[in-house]
Structure formats: C-alpha cells, structure tokens
Design a protein around this motif. Structure first.
Motif, mmCIF file in Angstrom:
data_model
loop_
_atom_site.group_PDB
_atom_site.id
_atom_site.type_symbol
_atom_site.label_atom_id
_atom_site.label_comp_id
_atom_site.label_asym_id
_atom_site.label_seq_id
_atom_site.Cartn_x
_atom_site.Cartn_y
_atom_site.Cartn_z
ATOM 1 N N SER A 1 -2.372 -11.803 3.067
ATOM 2 C CA SER A 1 -3.027 -11.105 2.027
ATOM 3 C C SER A 1 -3.386 -9.678 2.305
ATOM 4 N N ILE A 2 -2.879 -9.194 3.440
ATOM 5 C CA ILE A 2 -3.341 -7.801 3.961
ATOM 6 C C ILE A 2 -2.007 -6.896 3.887
ATOM 7 N N SER A 3 -2.162 -5.775 3.524
ATOM 8 C CA SER A 3 -0.917 -4.804 3.314
ATOM 9 C C SER A 3 -0.607 -4.501 4.902
ATOM 10 N N SER A 4 0.966 -4.189 5.175
ATOM 11 C CA SER A 4 1.360 -4.035 6.303
ATOM 12 C C SER A 4 0.980 -2.390 6.241
ATOM 13 N N GLY A 5 1.223 -1.613 5.154
ATOM 14 C CA GLY A 5 1.000 -0.310 5.126
ATOM 15 C C GLY A 5 -0.376 0.077 4.926
ATOM 16 N N THR B 1 -4.955 2.624 -7.565
ATOM 17 C CA THR B 1 -3.631 3.112 -7.722
ATOM 18 C C THR B 1 -2.652 3.108 -6.407
ATOM 19 N N ASN B 2 -3.363 2.815 -5.315
ATOM 20 C CA ASN B 2 -2.379 2.529 -3.996
ATOM 21 C C ASN B 2 -2.019 1.007 -4.105
ATOM 22 N N PHE B 3 -2.540 0.231 -4.669
ATOM 23 C CA PHE B 3 -2.271 -1.253 -4.629
ATOM 24 C C PHE B 3 -1.231 -1.944 -5.472
ATOM 25 N N SER B 4 -0.430 -2.562 -4.967
ATOM 26 C CA SER B 4 0.678 -3.153 -5.832
ATOM 27 C C SER B 4 0.767 -4.671 -5.312
ATOM 28 N N ASP B 5 1.051 -5.492 -5.998
ATOM 29 C CA ASP B 5 1.306 -6.919 -5.749
ATOM 30 C C ASP B 5 2.232 -7.727 -6.749
ATOM 31 N N SER B 6 3.101 -6.600 -7.254
ATOM 32 C CA SER B 6 4.228 -6.898 -8.122
ATOM 33 C C SER B 6 5.167 -8.049 -7.710
ATOM 34 N N ALA B 7 5.289 -8.121 -6.414
ATOM 35 C CA ALA B 7 6.422 -8.980 -5.990
ATOM 36 C C ALA B 7 5.829 -10.377 -5.771
ATOM 37 N N ASP B 8 4.588 -10.535 -5.875
ATOM 38 C CA ASP B 8 4.039 -11.788 -5.546
ATOM 39 C C ASP B 8 4.118 -12.666 -6.884
ATOM 40 N N ALA C 1 0.776 -1.302 0.049
ATOM 41 C CA ALA C 1 0.029 -0.030 -0.137
ATOM 42 C C ALA C 1 0.958 1.103 0.037
ATOM 43 N N THR C 2 0.554 2.110 -1.098
ATOM 44 C CA THR C 2 1.366 3.308 -1.165
ATOM 45 C C THR C 2 0.599 4.644 -1.319
ATOM 46 N N GLY C 3 1.131 5.705 -0.792
ATOM 47 C CA GLY C 3 0.326 7.136 -0.919
ATOM 48 C C GLY C 3 -0.888 7.173 -0.250
ATOM 49 N N SER C 4 -1.645 8.123 -0.656
ATOM 50 C CA SER C 4 -2.909 8.447 -0.320
ATOM 51 C C SER C 4 -3.904 8.437 -1.295
ATOM 52 N N ALA C 5 -5.122 8.366 -0.910
ATOM 53 C CA ALA C 5 -6.571 8.580 -1.891
ATOM 54 C C ALA C 5 -7.087 9.480 -1.426
ATOM 55 N N THR C 6 -7.882 10.220 -2.453
ATOM 56 C CA THR C 6 -8.794 11.137 -2.358
ATOM 57 C C THR C 6 -10.213 11.027 -3.032
ATOM 58 N N LEU C 7 -11.218 11.279 -2.221
ATOM 59 C CA LEU C 7 -12.816 11.179 -2.736
ATOM 60 C C LEU C 7 -12.991 12.589 -3.464
ATOM 61 N N ALA C 8 -13.493 12.770 -4.400
ATOM 62 C CA ALA C 8 -14.084 14.090 -5.221
ATOM 63 C C ALA C 8 -14.688 14.945 -3.926
ATOM 64 N N ALA C 9 -14.109 16.174 -4.241
ATOM 65 C CA ALA C 9 -14.712 17.119 -3.385
ATOM 66 C C ALA C 9 -16.292 17.389 -3.606
ATOM 67 N N VAL C 10 -17.161 17.629 -2.844
ATOM 68 C CA VAL C 10 -18.672 17.674 -2.754
ATOM 69 C C VAL C 10 -18.853 19.305 -2.214
ATOM 70 N N ALA C 11 -20.047 19.887 -2.548
ATOM 71 C CA ALA C 11 -20.256 21.106 -1.987
ATOM 72 C C ALA C 11 -21.128 21.018 -0.553
ATOM 73 N N GLU C 12 -20.835 21.965 0.012
ATOM 74 C CA GLU C 12 -21.429 22.028 1.333
ATOM 75 C C GLU C 12 -23.044 21.787 1.405
ATOM 76 N N ASP C 13 -23.749 21.325 2.307
ATOM 77 C CA ASP C 13 -25.004 20.938 2.183
ATOM 78 C C ASP C 13 -25.376 20.029 1.527
ATOM 79 N N VAL C 14 -24.526 19.274 0.723
ATOM 80 C CA VAL C 14 -24.928 18.204 -0.203
ATOM 81 C C VAL C 14 -25.221 16.997 0.711
ATOM 82 N N THR C 15 -26.662 16.565 0.553
ATOM 83 C CA THR C 15 -26.976 15.323 1.559
ATOM 84 C C THR C 15 -26.894 14.082 0.863
ATOM 85 N N ALA C 16 -26.572 14.101 -0.410
ATOM 86 C CA ALA C 16 -26.567 12.684 -1.131
ATOM 87 C C ALA C 16 -25.626 12.519 -1.921
#
Length: 175
Positions: free
Chosen positions: A156-160, A46-53, A19-34
């Motif tokens: 099967s679980i990332s240490s990071g 894009t944060n997932f890699s299993d290339s060593a396996d 597991a590398t980096g961080s992830a971002t959910l798209a911004a939403v406007a104030e008061d959006v309820t859904a």
C-alpha cells in the motif's frame, strides 16, 4: 474431433499507489513565526494515483491515506518543518534519523508547514515522502515511526517518492 473448453480466472491483487512529480507548500514571508500550513491531502493529492488497482473496482480503487516522511534536508539555519493534527499544537520533523525503515507517518488530514528561522529567506531543504493508500491497516497514529522499506508491488506504499518544497520571501528589515 470433439472440443474441450478450458477456462481460468485471474484474481486481482492490490497494486501500490504511484507517486509522481513534486509538491510545493505556499511561500511564506521571512520572520513569519506561525504560518497556517496545508493538509497532506491538499499537498500530495495530485501526486497520488491508484488507477492501476482493480481490487475494489473503479478507476481509482484507493485514496490517499497519508505519507511516510523519509527525509528532511532543511537545516536549523533555514528553519523547521512541522506537522499538526489540530493547527495549534505543532511537532518538529527531525532532520536526522529519517529513512525508509524509520519514517514518520502523518495522515491526509494532518497539517504540514515550514517555519523559517529569523531573517532567513530563500529555498529551504525539502521533505521527501512516500505516499500511502487507504488500504493500509498498519500505519501508526500521526507522528508514529513507520517502516516503509518494503514498498511498491502489491503493498500500500508507493515505490517512488515525492519532494515537498517551499520558499521564504525576503522582507525589508528596518535599518
């Protein structure tokens, strides 16, 4: 004066995903309820890699099966993180009690969103997750509690971990 040939073989074992980096959910406007939300795979792929396996061959032996949510730092004053398997029934993600030994599992096709509290704008607290590869056969159904305290190495679980953040943009409120 004779020679003897000596051979050996090395058996492949599973290597935990990285597991590398961080992830971002798209911004939403104030008061959006859904807000619609995004799938776990689109948020963390894009944060997932299993290339060593090399267990099953190829450059990426396993894919992203899902994530174990081990932390949520959002406050009630900011809003709430939620998950859904169908986009209509949403479940709040707890802000207390989450840990490696009491994580919440959600699969790669599951949606995640942040619903801001009324009149909140800014950067709310983030979710922290461990990534889980497709070889995992112990993961519970979406929303189930999953102990991921043993991670990395041949699991099967990332240490990071990866942090998922978002932002809530301000809107003009009527006077």
């Amino acid at each position: 004066s004779g020679t003897v040939a000596l051979g050996t073989s090395i058996s492949a074992v599973n290597d935990a995903p990285v597991a590398t980096g961080s992830a971002t959910l798209a911004a939403v406007a104030e008061d959006v309820t859904a807000p619609a939300g995004s799938t776990v795979s689109s948020l963390f792929g894009t944060n997932f890699s299993d290339s060593a396996d090399g267990v099953t061959g190829g450059s990426s032996a396993h894919s992203l099966k899902g994530v174990a949510i081990v932390g949520n730092t959002a406050t009630a004053a900011q809003g709430k993180w939620q998950w859904s398997t169908d986009g209509s029934a949403w479940t709040d993600i707890a802000t207390t009690g989450l840990s490696d030994s009491a994580a919440v599992y959600v699969g790669s096709a599951t949606l995640v969103r942040f619903v801001p509290a009324a009149n909140y704008n800014g950067t709310p607290g983030s979710l922290t997750v461990r990534l889980i590869e497709s070889s995992d056969s112990a993961a519970p159904a979406d929303g189930g509690t999953y102990d991921v305290s043993v991670n990395g190495g041949a699991t099967s679980i990332s240490s990071g971990t990866v942090a998922l953040g978002t932002s809530i943009s301000a809107v003009n409120d009527a006077p």
